[in-house]
Scaffold this active site. Structure first.
Site, mmCIF file in Angstrom:
data_model
loop_
_atom_site.group_PDB
_atom_site.id
_atom_site.type_symbol
_atom_site.label_atom_id
_atom_site.label_comp_id
_atom_site.label_asym_id
_atom_site.label_seq_id
_atom_site.Cartn_x
_atom_site.Cartn_y
_atom_site.Cartn_z
ATOM 1 N N HIS A 122 0.870 -1.182 0.000
ATOM 2 C CA HIS A 122 0.000 0.000 0.000
ATOM 3 C C HIS A 122 0.909 1.236 0.000
ATOM 4 C CE1 HIS A 122 -2.839 2.907 1.854
ATOM 5 N NE2 HIS A 122 -3.808 2.092 1.502
ATOM 6 N N ASP A 199 3.045 -4.604 8.105
ATOM 7 C CA ASP A 199 1.827 -3.822 7.938
ATOM 8 C C ASP A 199 0.650 -4.788 8.105
ATOM 9 O OD1 ASP A 199 -0.468 -2.681 6.945
ATOM 10 O OD2 ASP A 199 0.472 -1.801 5.176
ATOM 11 N N GLN A 202 -4.481 -5.303 6.946
ATOM 12 C CA GLN A 202 -5.451 -6.249 6.365
ATOM 13 C C GLN A 202 -5.377 -7.641 6.997
ATOM 14 O OE1 GLN A 202 -7.828 -5.342 4.388
ATOM 15 N NE2 GLN A 202 -7.108 -3.323 3.744
ATOM 16 N N LYS A 225 -10.430 -0.696 10.571
ATOM 17 C CA LYS A 225 -10.566 -1.870 9.701
ATOM 18 C C LYS A 225 -10.933 -3.121 10.503
ATOM 19 C CE LYS A 225 -7.255 -0.114 6.306
ATOM 20 N NZ LYS A 225 -8.067 0.279 5.144
ATOM 21 N N CYS A 370 -4.759 2.461 -3.643
ATOM 22 C CA CYS A 370 -3.535 2.985 -3.011
ATOM 23 C C CYS A 370 -2.351 2.038 -3.222
ATOM 24 C CB CYS A 370 -3.721 3.259 -1.526
ATOM 25 S SG CYS A 370 -4.894 4.556 -1.195
#
Ligand code: PLP
Length: 411
Positions: A122, A199, A202, A225, A370
């Protein structure tokens, strides 16, 4: 099996209609809807508790501080971090990664040093490193992806050099749904004495994360999220790094003592939390983590994986369907060729497809998500992305499939 009809009652917004159709919300990769317990906890805090944290002797301030610090403990337990000193509240994944790029970058990188990222990041795990590149002259190396949308693990080992200072990698691709083998990647990096930032934007909503089992050095995620509010996120960092990194922002809360000549900094994690934090959002995040914990992350993962598989199978029956990547978990990116011509025909523009699905009440995301370098690698401008959450149903997948087929026939 999740009790979906009961679960859906916890999310008031799911009862909405859009353009006279029941809302089918499949944009969960961008943000998830919030259960009533999160909304109520935040409303209650504003109605009955509100006061600035840490600075007050008075009752409300102490109560707000207790709620805030208990939220930190809830986050620590959720990702199994060793200590709340290693849990920093930020505004989200983006701020967490920027914090590391700025402060780790300041302390540990020189001109010519290298940071490894991947071809499926991202923008928030690309641009902070480019800012560091502009400031310090570091070199960014990119692990390529295969045509199947997986990291090329043959190339990755060749990217390490004595100048490598950090590897920063997404756990799950927000475009391809690829679940990266981060435990293996971390082991490989550590064998080269290179720390790793994951990261987790997700992954945290969909699977159990144990930062000690992973042995990652930094882990970033966003509250919104994972059914929590916007404006709150988390950076986990190993104390051995955080202790040696300079503060990110200066201001209240992050100091021990200030004179005009010299300031000493507060202990962890407050050294990295300048200013009034969004303590109400931290409470909301903790309630969201309580909510998913009560359902069980393994139950959520099983439901979402089954739903993703079902959606892939059903969507594959649509003539002209082009998938991008592996869709291991909760994310399907696709484009569709126009009309009955099937493969070879020109693709319906992702924006047109998304806009027409919206008129049927189906919310999907369209565009580059993104991840422009990844779009470049795939040779496309954008995709339509359906992304699933714990409250999505097979009937919603059926509505998506019928919607795509209907729109396809219009072109
Ligand atoms: N990383 C990934 C993989 C994402 O999917 C996102 C958001 O879509 C982010 C980082 C940025 O998250 P936020 O905008 O909450 O900071």
């Amino acid at each position: 099996m999740l009790e979906l009809q009961e679960i859906r009652k916890d999310f008031p917004i799911l009862a909405r209609e859009v353009y006279d159709h029941p809302l089918v919300y499949l944009d969960n990769g961008a943000t998830t809807q919030k259960p009533r317990s999160v909304i109520d906890a935040m409303t209650n805090e504003y109605l009955n508790v509100n006061a600035n944290v840490h600075r007050g002797v008075h009752f409300l301030s102490q109560e707000a501080t207790r709620i805030y610090e208990e939220a930190r403990e809830t986050v620590r337990a959720f990702i199994h971090a060793p200590s709340t000193a290693e849990i920093i509240f930020t505004r989200g994944t983006t701020e967490s990664i920027n914090l590391v790029a700025a402060t780790f970058g300041e302390a540990f990188t020189q001109e010519g040093d290298e940071v490894i990222i991947t071809g499926m990041e991202h923008h928030s795990n690309i641009v902070p490193w480019q800012l560091l590149q502009m400031r310090k002259g570091i070199v960014i190396k990119v692990c390529p992806i295969t045509d199947e949308g997986r990291l090329n693990l043959d190339v990755l080992p060749t990217l390490f050099s004595p100048r490598t200072k950090l590897l920063a990698c997404t756990h799950v691709s927000n475009v391809l749904g690829t679940v990266n083998p981060v435990a293996d990647i971390i082991r490989l990096a550590h064998a080269h004495d290179v720390p790793v930032l994951i990261d987790g934007a997700q992954s945290v909503p969909h699977t159990t994360v144990d930062v000690q089992a992973l042995d990652c050095d930094f882990f970033a995620f966003s509250g919104h999220k994972v059914y929590g509010p916007t404006g709150i996120g988390v950076l986990y960092g190993k104390r051995q790094w955080l202790d040696r990194m300079p503060p990110y922002m200066g201001g209240g809360e992050m100091i021990q003592k200030v004179t005009f000549e010299r300031t000493t900094f507060n202990e962890l994690p407050y050294k990295f939390e300048a200013g009034t934090p969004d303590y109400v959002a931290a409470n909301g995040l903790a309630r969201a983590l309580d909510y998913v914990t009560a359902i069980g992350m393994s139950n959520i993962e099983a439901h979402e994986r089954a739903l993703t598989r079902y959606a892939r199978e059903q969507m594959a029956l649509i003539p002209g369907m082009h998938f991008y990547g592996s869709s291991d978990d909760a994310v399907i990116s696709f484009n569709v060729a126009a009309g009955e011509a099937g493969r070879g025909a020109s693709l319906i523009h992702h924006l047109d497809l998304g806009t027409l699905l919206d008129r049927l009440g189906i919310a999907v995301r369209t565009g580059h998500h993104c991840a422009e370098p990844l779009m470049h690698r795939l040779g496309i401008e954008g995709t339509v992305r359906a992304s699933f959450a714990l409250y999505n149903t097979k009937e919603e997948v059926d509505a998506l499939v019928a919607g795509i087929d209907r729109v396809r026939k219009m072109f």
